[in-house]
Design a protein around this motif. Structure first.
Motif, mmCIF file in Angstrom:
data_model
loop_
_atom_site.group_PDB
_atom_site.id
_atom_site.type_symbol
_atom_site.label_atom_id
_atom_site.label_comp_id
_atom_site.label_asym_id
_atom_site.label_seq_id
_atom_site.Cartn_x
_atom_site.Cartn_y
_atom_site.Cartn_z
ATOM 1 N N ASN A 58 98.407 -46.715 4.889
ATOM 2 C CA ASN A 58 97.675 -45.951 4.005
ATOM 3 C C ASN A 58 97.815 -44.517 4.152
ATOM 4 O O ASN A 58 97.180 -43.780 3.357
ATOM 5 C CB ASN A 58 96.197 -46.161 4.298
ATOM 6 N N ASP A 59 98.648 -44.041 5.123
ATOM 7 C CA ASP A 59 98.891 -42.745 5.418
ATOM 8 C C ASP A 59 100.250 -42.366 5.279
ATOM 9 O O ASP A 59 101.061 -42.198 6.331
ATOM 10 C CB ASP A 59 98.192 -42.215 6.697
ATOM 11 N N GLN A 60 100.718 -42.331 4.039
ATOM 12 C CA GLN A 60 102.315 -41.972 3.700
ATOM 13 C C GLN A 60 102.468 -40.559 3.592
ATOM 14 O O GLN A 60 101.592 -39.626 3.122
ATOM 15 C CB GLN A 60 102.748 -42.835 2.693
ATOM 16 N N ASP A 61 103.642 -39.938 4.027
ATOM 17 C CA ASP A 61 104.171 -38.725 3.671
ATOM 18 C C ASP A 61 104.354 -38.323 2.298
ATOM 19 O O ASP A 61 104.384 -39.057 1.592
ATOM 20 C CB ASP A 61 105.594 -38.379 4.426
ATOM 21 N N VAL A 62 103.950 -37.163 2.017
ATOM 22 C CA VAL A 62 104.090 -36.483 0.736
ATOM 23 C C VAL A 62 105.136 -35.442 0.916
ATOM 24 O O VAL A 62 105.307 -34.631 1.666
ATOM 25 C CB VAL A 62 102.869 -35.835 0.210
ATOM 26 N N ARG A 63 106.350 -35.805 -0.120
ATOM 27 C CA ARG A 63 107.268 -34.619 -0.151
ATOM 28 C C ARG A 63 107.650 -34.098 -1.435
ATOM 29 O O ARG A 63 107.633 -34.726 -2.332
ATOM 30 C CB ARG A 63 108.666 -35.483 0.240
ATOM 31 N N ILE A 64 107.674 -32.884 -1.572
ATOM 32 C CA ILE A 64 107.948 -32.088 -2.810
ATOM 33 C C ILE A 64 109.249 -31.215 -2.599
ATOM 34 O O ILE A 64 109.370 -30.409 -1.661
ATOM 35 C CB ILE A 64 106.690 -31.175 -3.097
ATOM 36 N N GLU A 65 110.083 -31.656 -3.225
ATOM 37 C CA GLU A 65 111.434 -31.294 -3.309
ATOM 38 C C GLU A 65 111.400 -29.836 -3.903
ATOM 39 O O GLU A 65 110.698 -29.259 -4.273
ATOM 40 C CB GLU A 65 112.252 -31.937 -4.240
ATOM 41 N N ASP A 66 112.710 -29.219 -3.637
ATOM 42 C CA ASP A 66 113.040 -27.875 -4.172
ATOM 43 C C ASP A 66 112.953 -27.767 -5.787
ATOM 44 O O ASP A 66 113.079 -28.578 -6.582
ATOM 45 C CB ASP A 66 114.389 -27.530 -3.946
#
Length: 68
Positions: A58-66
């Protein structure tokens, strides 16, 4: 957090176990909320603030690209 980031007023970033990764040249408007993970909803009879054990799925990484 990368380089050349703009965060608008009232933005909230909240992370517990998972990571929040933000690339370069990213712009966030006002009042953006980003949260990693989620509280448990399967524990009955306990106050939510007292449940400290997390389910890792339930605790996944959040990734926002360039350039977002």
């Amino acid at each position: 957090i990368g380089d050349h980031i703009y965060v608008g007023p009232g933005a909230v970033f909240y992370s517990t176990i998972a990571q929040l990764k933000i690339g370069n040249y990213v712009t966030f408007g006002p009042n953006v909320t980003i949260e990693t993970g989620e509280h448990r909803s399967d524990v009955i009879g306990e106050y939510m603030s007292l449940v400290v054990d997390k389910i890792l799925s339930n605790d996944q990484d959040v990734r926002i690209e360039d350039d977002v």
